[in-house]
Design an enzyme around this catalytic site. Structure first.
Site, PDB file in Angstrom:
ATOM      1  N   ARG A 183      -4.237  -5.467   6.365  1.00 51.45           N
ATOM      2  CA  ARG A 183      -4.176  -6.880   5.992  1.00 51.45           C
ATOM      3  C   ARG A 183      -2.766  -7.317   5.611  1.00 51.45           C
ATOM      4  O   ARG A 183      -2.211  -8.276   6.155  1.00 51.45           O
ATOM      5  CB  ARG A 183      -5.134  -7.127   4.818  1.00 51.45           C
ATOM      6  CG  ARG A 183      -5.899  -8.407   4.909  1.00 51.45           C
ATOM      7  CD  ARG A 183      -7.012  -8.354   5.936  1.00 51.45           C
ATOM      8  NE  ARG A 183      -8.088  -7.462   5.561  1.00 51.45           N
ATOM      9  CZ  ARG A 183      -9.048  -7.775   4.678  1.00 51.45           C
ATOM     10  NH1 ARG A 183      -9.071  -8.933   4.091  1.00 51.45           N
ATOM     11  NH2 ARG A 183     -10.000  -6.919   4.414  1.00 51.45           N
ATOM     12  N   THR A 184      -2.189  -6.599   4.653  1.00 52.69           N
ATOM     13  CA  THR A 184      -0.852  -6.967   4.180  1.00 52.69           C
ATOM     14  C   THR A 184       0.162  -6.828   5.309  1.00 52.69           C
ATOM     15  O   THR A 184       1.047  -7.659   5.501  1.00 52.69           O
ATOM     16  CB  THR A 184      -0.452  -6.073   2.985  1.00 52.69           C
ATOM     17  OG1 THR A 184      -1.424  -6.250   1.962  1.00 52.69           O
ATOM     18  CG2 THR A 184       0.911  -6.436   2.446  1.00 52.69           C
ATOM     19  N   LYS A 238       6.314  15.491   8.521  1.00 52.72           N
ATOM     20  CA  LYS A 238       7.145  16.693   8.609  1.00 52.72           C
ATOM     21  C   LYS A 238       7.942  16.934   7.340  1.00 52.72           C
ATOM     22  O   LYS A 238       8.804  17.804   7.301  1.00 52.72           O
ATOM     23  CB  LYS A 238       8.098  16.578   9.815  1.00 52.72           C
ATOM     24  CG  LYS A 238       7.367  16.466  11.143  1.00 52.72           C
ATOM     25  CD  LYS A 238       8.329  16.137  12.285  1.00 52.72           C
ATOM     26  CE  LYS A 238       7.546  15.713  13.524  1.00 52.72           C
ATOM     27  NZ  LYS A 238       8.241  14.621  14.246  1.00 52.72           N
ATOM     28  N   ARG A 260       5.473  -0.243   1.774  1.00 57.52           N
ATOM     29  CA  ARG A 260       4.268   0.035   0.988  1.00 57.52           C
ATOM     30  C   ARG A 260       4.217   1.549   0.815  1.00 57.52           C
ATOM     31  O   ARG A 260       4.305   2.290   1.803  1.00 57.52           O
ATOM     32  CB  ARG A 260       3.042  -0.473   1.746  1.00 57.52           C
ATOM     33  CG  ARG A 260       1.700   0.166   1.366  1.00 57.52           C
ATOM     34  CD  ARG A 260       1.161  -0.253   0.021  1.00 57.52           C
ATOM     35  NE  ARG A 260       0.914  -1.670  -0.073  1.00 57.52           N
ATOM     36  CZ  ARG A 260      -0.297  -2.225   0.061  1.00 57.52           C
ATOM     37  NH1 ARG A 260      -1.354  -1.480   0.268  1.00 57.52           N
ATOM     38  NH2 ARG A 260      -0.434  -3.530  -0.036  1.00 57.52           N
ATOM     39  N   HIS A 262       3.467  -5.677  -6.775  1.00 55.34           N
ATOM     40  CA  HIS A 262       3.199  -6.210  -5.451  1.00 55.34           C
ATOM     41  C   HIS A 262       3.625  -7.685  -5.473  1.00 55.34           C
ATOM     42  O   HIS A 262       2.783  -8.574  -5.484  1.00 55.34           O
ATOM     43  CB  HIS A 262       1.705  -6.056  -5.151  1.00 55.34           C
ATOM     44  CG  HIS A 262       1.332  -6.254  -3.710  1.00 55.34           C
ATOM     45  ND1 HIS A 262       2.252  -6.533  -2.723  1.00 55.34           N
ATOM     46  CD2 HIS A 262       0.126  -6.233  -3.093  1.00 55.34           C
ATOM     47  CE1 HIS A 262       1.620  -6.666  -1.557  1.00 55.34           C
ATOM     48  NE2 HIS A 262       0.331  -6.485  -1.757  1.00 55.34           N
TER      49      HIS A 262
END
Ligand SMILES: [Zn+2]
Lengths: 313, 162
Positions: A53-54, A82, A103, A131
């Protein structure tokens, strides 16, 4: 100081917030006016946690400004798997993109990453931390529905881990807002956040364990999800779960003007019967993400020192 | 060391008695029980052959019980003094040269402590193998991680990165 990065809602003054919201409203009215503003600009999307969504919201915002996105892809297929450090990842992607959106599951990751790059970096959620772009679209929605001054807001649900809540609470201290925090005891606001709110001389901060006593006085009720997995045992969850669900019956005690918000996705916190009422603002809230992020990206990508005053370069 | 009663500044004879080392540092007025943490902060564990003496729970006028740490052959840097202030806010630092106390200062709490403490928050980016130096802002009653915002008020010495 000019803010080249967007890390926390604490960095915004009231004037900054008003500038951003006014600009987002302008864009909302006529998105075509900014359709080519950032043609050729590439935004790097670094999502170390899934959030379709974001991510889509940022992608849409960038494309509506005439730019495009580059995406590091799923975590499973990337070099992160890795064992590459975040510091290395952002320094590599910085070479491809004009700005970065991050994020990441760790708190403080956006602050750290911003110390390694010269392009603007936007925090799209760092663990239980912050946020800030969500906060801006929340503020935008609150302003549209209830106004930001003389506001009485209830913020309910998982306040401990809810970064959207922490970000929003800080930003609201810029306004004459009375904030009521409603949660089970085990999911109360972190003491750090309470400490900061008091440092900010927030006019009214109250904590409650039930919605009942406070509901009639609220202009806005901001609901977040209580996650089952936060509870050590299922019984504990069952005991509290029902108390924090909103349905038509709950709302009998509410003001007719009550606005209900939710950062989505919801599970069962808000009954579907609320969706068609005047109270529901959560889908509108989600849609507001695009114009608000367009405004923020435009301000960050332009040379104007709009986010926070004077240019220090 | 048991006759080491605590007098206020200006008693040279007393200072001499406290400072029975030739060259080095005497850290006095350390809160009782914190002496080993002081050594931990300074990274002194005896493995480099430093000559160290420690007095613990010595009677003191000012603190009731205090610890004293004497380190031969080492003068503390400002950074070290800054960090000491977090666990020994009442400490006095005596720099000794040729048996004389040549400098005597109180510790002052710094605004920021870098690279010394590690964040107790397991979800903090600074604890996950990134090339980043820890940084804590010093509050009136604790320290706060500049990255994740975690505040630590008690047992700060346990965060010392050794
Ligand atoms: Zn931390």
């Amino acid at each position: 100081m000019r803010h080249d990065h967007l890390i926390t809602s604490k960095q915004f003054s009231r004037a900054d917030i008003e500038t951003i919201l006014d600009y987002a409203a302008e864009i909302d009215d006529d998105p075509s006016a900014v359709a080519d503003r950032h043609a050729g600009t590439l935004l790097g999307l670094l999502f170390f946690e899934p959030s379709t969504r974001t991510k889509m919201s940022f992608e849409t915002a960038m494309k509506r400004l005439g730019g495009d996105v580059v995406d590091m892809g799923s975590i499973e297929s990337s070099s992160v798997k890795k064992g590459e450090t975040l510091a290395d990842t952002v320094r590599v992607i910085e070479g491809y993109a004009d700005a970065l959106v991050l994020r990441h599951p760790k708190e403080g990751s956006a602050t750290m990453a911003s110390e390694f790059v010269d392009v603007p970096l936007v925090n799209a959620g760092d663990g239980a931390g912050q946020h800030p772009t969500q906060t801006m679209l929340d503020l935008y929605t609150i302003r549209e529905n209830a106004g930001l001054d003389d506001l009485t807001i209830g913020i309910m649900g998982d306040l401990k881990y809810g970064r959207t809540v922490h970000s929003l609470a800080y930003a609201l201290t810029n306004f004459d807002a009375h904030q009521h925090f409603i949660s089970p005891e085990s999911l109360q606001l972190p003491r750090e956040v309470v400490y900061d709110l008091h440092q900010q001389d927030a006019p009214g901060i109250r904590e409650h364990d039930s919605l009942e006593e406070i509901l009639p006085s609220l202009d806005v009720l901001y609901v977040t999800r209580i996650q089952r997995e936060r509870f050590p045992d299922e019984n504990e969850y069952q005991k509290v779960a029902g108390e924090y669900q909103i349905d038509a019956e709950t709302l009998e005690a509410a003001s007719d003007d009550l606005t209900i918000m939710h950062p989505l996705p919801r599970v069962d916190e808000i009954a579907p019967e609320i969706d068609e009422t005047e109270h529901a603002a959560y889908f509108e809230q989600a849609h507001n993400g695009v114009p608000v992020r367009m405004a923020l990206l435009d301000l960050l990508l332009s040379d104007e020192a709009v986010l926070g005053g004077d240019d220090d370069e | 060391m048991s006759d080491d009663h605590d007098h206020h500044d200006g008693n040279d004879e007393h200072e001499l008695r406290v400072s029975k080392i030739r060259d080095g540092t005497v850290i006095d007025h350390v809160r009782g029980g914190q002496a080993l943490n002081v050594l931990a902060i300074l990274g002194i564990d005896g493995s480099d052959g430093e000559e160290v003496s420690v007095g613990m729970n010595v009677p003191s006028d000012r603190l009731a019980r205090k610890d004293i740490v004497k380190v031969e052959g080492r003068e503390l840097s400002q950074d070290e003094v800054d960090v000491l202030s977090l666990i020994a806010p009442d400490a006095t630092i005596n720099i000794v040269r040729n048996f004389d106390v040549v400098e005597k200062h109180r510790v002052e709490r710094p605004d920021v402590v870098e690279g010394v403490l590690s964040c107790p928050n397991a979800g903090c980016i600074t604890t996950s193998g990134e090339p980043v130096t820890s940084r804590f802002t010093v509050l009136e009653d604790g320290v706060r991680c500049d990255y994740c915002g975690t505040i630590v008020r008690e047992e700060i010495a346990s965060l010392i990165d050794t």
